[in-house]
Design a protein around this motif. Structure first.
Motif, PDB file in Angstrom:
ATOM      1  N   ARG A   3      37.027  42.129  44.274  1.00 46.70           N
ATOM      2  CA  ARG A   3      36.898  42.889  46.050  1.00 46.70           C
ATOM      3  C   ARG A   3      39.080  41.730  45.963  1.00 46.70           C
ATOM      4  O   ARG A   3      39.673  42.344  47.172  1.00 46.70           O
ATOM      5  CB  ARG A   3      36.026  41.462  46.344  1.00 46.70           C
ATOM      6  N   ILE A   4      38.966  40.639  45.231  1.00 47.05           N
ATOM      7  CA  ILE A   4      40.189  39.512  45.566  1.00 47.05           C
ATOM      8  C   ILE A   4      41.245  41.041  45.276  1.00 47.05           C
ATOM      9  O   ILE A   4      42.360  40.736  46.112  1.00 47.05           O
ATOM     10  CB  ILE A   4      40.079  38.647  44.839  1.00 47.05           C
ATOM     11  N   ARG A   5      41.315  41.591  44.051  1.00 48.35           N
ATOM     12  CA  ARG A   5      42.060  42.390  43.058  1.00 48.35           C
ATOM     13  C   ARG A   5      42.402  43.119  44.465  1.00 48.35           C
ATOM     14  O   ARG A   5      43.335  43.863  44.904  1.00 48.35           O
ATOM     15  CB  ARG A   5      41.890  43.226  41.648  1.00 48.35           C
ATOM     16  N   GLN A   6      40.971  44.133  45.204  1.00 51.73           N
ATOM     17  CA  GLN A   6      41.185  45.123  45.781  1.00 51.73           C
ATOM     18  C   GLN A   6      41.862  44.686  47.484  1.00 51.73           C
ATOM     19  O   GLN A   6      43.155  45.363  48.106  1.00 51.73           O
ATOM     20  CB  GLN A   6      40.167  45.656  46.688  1.00 51.73           C
ATOM     21  N   PHE A   7      41.490  43.080  47.887  1.00 54.36           N
ATOM     22  CA  PHE A   7      43.327  43.146  48.517  1.00 54.36           C
ATOM     23  C   PHE A   7      43.922  42.978  48.283  1.00 54.36           C
ATOM     24  O   PHE A   7      45.062  43.127  49.889  1.00 54.36           O
ATOM     25  CB  PHE A   7      41.738  41.180  48.797  1.00 54.36           C
ATOM     26  N   VAL A   8      44.323  42.122  47.297  1.00 53.18           N
ATOM     27  CA  VAL A   8      45.840  42.371  47.155  1.00 53.18           C
ATOM     28  C   VAL A   8      46.559  43.704  47.246  1.00 53.18           C
ATOM     29  O   VAL A   8      47.532  43.631  47.744  1.00 53.18           O
ATOM     30  CB  VAL A   8      45.968  41.746  45.338  1.00 53.18           C
ATOM     31  N   ARG A   9      45.771  44.118  46.383  1.00 53.96           N
ATOM     32  CA  ARG A   9      46.449  45.671  46.269  1.00 53.96           C
ATOM     33  C   ARG A   9      46.794  46.089  48.202  1.00 53.96           C
ATOM     34  O   ARG A   9      48.233  46.647  48.472  1.00 53.96           O
ATOM     35  CB  ARG A   9      45.852  47.136  45.404  1.00 53.96           C
ATOM     36  N   ALA A  10      46.020  46.400  48.894  1.00 57.23           N
ATOM     37  CA  ALA A  10      45.591  46.482  50.412  1.00 57.23           C
ATOM     38  C   ALA A  10      46.751  45.504  50.728  1.00 57.23           C
ATOM     39  O   ALA A  10      47.090  46.764  52.121  1.00 57.23           O
ATOM     40  CB  ALA A  10      44.285  46.900  50.685  1.00 57.23           C
ATOM     41  N   HIS A  11      46.482  44.376  50.757  1.00 59.03           N
ATOM     42  CA  HIS A  11      47.358  43.457  51.939  1.00 59.03           C
ATOM     43  C   HIS A  11      49.137  43.313  51.765  1.00 59.03           C
ATOM     44  O   HIS A  11      49.479  43.126  52.644  1.00 59.03           O
ATOM     45  CB  HIS A  11      46.947  42.411  52.537  1.00 59.03           C
ATOM     46  N   HIS A  12      49.624  42.949  50.340  1.00 54.33           N
ATOM     47  CA  HIS A  12      51.000  42.321  50.687  1.00 54.33           C
ATOM     48  C   HIS A  12      51.142  42.499  49.104  1.00 54.33           C
ATOM     49  O   HIS A  12      50.369  42.175  48.141  1.00 54.33           O
ATOM     50  CB  HIS A  12      51.021  42.069  51.607  1.00 54.33           C
ATOM     51  N   SER A  13      52.212  42.407  48.782  1.00 52.13           N
ATOM     52  CA  SER A  13      52.801  41.859  47.319  1.00 52.13           C
ATOM     53  C   SER A  13      53.463  40.423  47.215  1.00 52.13           C
ATOM     54  O   SER A  13      54.045  40.444  46.646  1.00 52.13           O
ATOM     55  CB  SER A  13      53.774  42.725  47.436  1.00 52.13           C
ATOM     56  N   GLY A  14      53.438  39.379  48.135  1.00 57.69           N
ATOM     57  CA  GLY A  14      53.712  38.310  48.483  1.00 57.69           C
ATOM     58  C   GLY A  14      52.820  37.523  47.250  1.00 57.69           C
ATOM     59  O   GLY A  14      52.055  38.000  45.948  1.00 57.69           O
ATOM     60  N   THR A  15      52.592  36.280  47.870  1.00 56.89           N
ATOM     61  CA  THR A  15      52.022  34.963  46.452  1.00 56.89           C
ATOM     62  C   THR A  15      51.140  34.914  47.812  1.00 56.89           C
ATOM     63  O   THR A  15      50.466  34.883  49.203  1.00 56.89           O
ATOM     64  CB  THR A  15      52.895  34.208  46.796  1.00 56.89           C
ATOM     65  N   PHE A  16      50.693  34.213  46.750  1.00 55.17           N
ATOM     66  CA  PHE A  16      48.533  34.175  47.579  1.00 55.17           C
ATOM     67  C   PHE A  16      47.785  32.908  47.463  1.00 55.17           C
ATOM     68  O   PHE A  16      48.065  32.307  46.346  1.00 55.17           O
ATOM     69  CB  PHE A  16      47.566  35.157  47.475  1.00 55.17           C
ATOM     70  N   CYS A  17      47.464  31.884  48.166  1.00 58.52           N
ATOM     71  CA  CYS A  17      46.310  30.498  47.779  1.00 58.52           C
ATOM     72  C   CYS A  17      45.183  31.256  48.173  1.00 58.52           C
ATOM     73  O   CYS A  17      44.751  31.296  49.089  1.00 58.52           O
ATOM     74  CB  CYS A  17      47.224  30.244  48.902  1.00 58.52           C
ATOM     75  N   PHE A  18      44.230  31.218  47.297  1.00 53.93           N
ATOM     76  CA  PHE A  18      42.840  31.383  47.431  1.00 53.93           C
ATOM     77  C   PHE A  18      42.293  30.105  46.830  1.00 53.93           C
ATOM     78  O   PHE A  18      41.914  29.179  46.242  1.00 53.93           O
ATOM     79  CB  PHE A  18      42.505  31.864  46.213  1.00 53.93           C
ATOM     80  N   VAL A  19      41.522  30.381  48.248  1.00 56.10           N
ATOM     81  CA  VAL A  19      40.811  28.955  48.591  1.00 56.10           C
ATOM     82  C   VAL A  19      39.379  29.097  48.568  1.00 56.10           C
ATOM     83  O   VAL A  19      39.352  30.188  49.504  1.00 56.10           O
ATOM     84  CB  VAL A  19      41.392  28.116  50.020  1.00 56.10           C
ATOM     85  N   LEU A  20      38.804  28.234  47.497  1.00 53.89           N
ATOM     86  CA  LEU A  20      37.689  28.520  47.212  1.00 53.89           C
ATOM     87  C   LEU A  20      36.565  27.460  47.441  1.00 53.89           C
ATOM     88  O   LEU A  20      36.636  26.820  47.282  1.00 53.89           O
ATOM     89  CB  LEU A  20      37.537  28.506  45.660  1.00 53.89           C
ATOM     90  N   GLU A  21      35.423  27.853  48.014  1.00 53.62           N
ATOM     91  CA  GLU A  21      35.312  26.910  49.001  1.00 53.62           C
ATOM     92  C   GLU A  21      33.647  27.985  48.210  1.00 53.62           C
ATOM     93  O   GLU A  21      32.670  28.496  47.960  1.00 53.62           O
ATOM     94  CB  GLU A  21      34.338  27.873  50.512  1.00 53.62           C
TER      95      GLU A  21
END
Length: 146
Positions: free
Chosen positions: A37-55
């Motif tokens: 799901r994270i990969r799909q999100f990254v492919r679908a939303h943008h090519s920038g950088t991400f801070c994943f906050v895991l709760e």
């Protein structure tokens, strides 16, 4: 002669902050599904950088298969992400430390959400799931349905 600093530089701010709730039981299937799901999100939303906050407030256990899924994700996205997590339970937190020791991406691991939010604010992020005041990166929530 330049003074020696013991402070390690922080990575630059990510262009997108993504809040993710971890499952109660971190097994291989949950790990693979969540990372996909994270990969799909990254492919679908943008090519920038991400801070994943895991709760991980609800997480009670984590197995090696769950950790392996995040190691694989790190191999794919390590240069484009940082991970910040709050995991109160000791076994899942130890799994996070295991992944962090081998990860390309920087990982910051805390026991409580207030510690996590303080870290985010100190880094320059908004620190909560709210908007993005003051030109900070946008905050998005990837709900966990695995």
């Amino acid at each position: 002669m330049r003074p020696v600093s013991s402070h390690l530089p922080s990575p630059p701010l990510a262009t997108c902050v993504v809040w993710i709730s971890l499952p109660t039981h971190g097994d291989e299937l949950n790990g693979k599904a969540l990372c996909e799901r994270i990969r799909q999100f990254v492919r679908a939303h943008h090519s920038g950088t991400f801070c994943f906050v895991l709760e991980g407030a609800e997480m009670v256990n984590a197995r090696i298969g769950f950790a392996n899924a995040f190691k694989e994700l790190d191999r794919e996205l390590g240069g484009r992400m940082e991970v910040v997590c709050a995991i109160p339970a000791p076994i899942p937190r130890m799994m996070a430390y295991t992944v962090a020791t081998m990860a390309q991406a920087p990982w910051s691991i805390f026991r409580t959400r207030p510690e996590l939010e303080l870290h985010l604010r100190m880094r320059g992020y908004a620190g909560d799931e709210g908007g993005a005041p003051g030109g900070r990166p946008p905050h998005l929530r990837l709900h966990n349905h695995v």
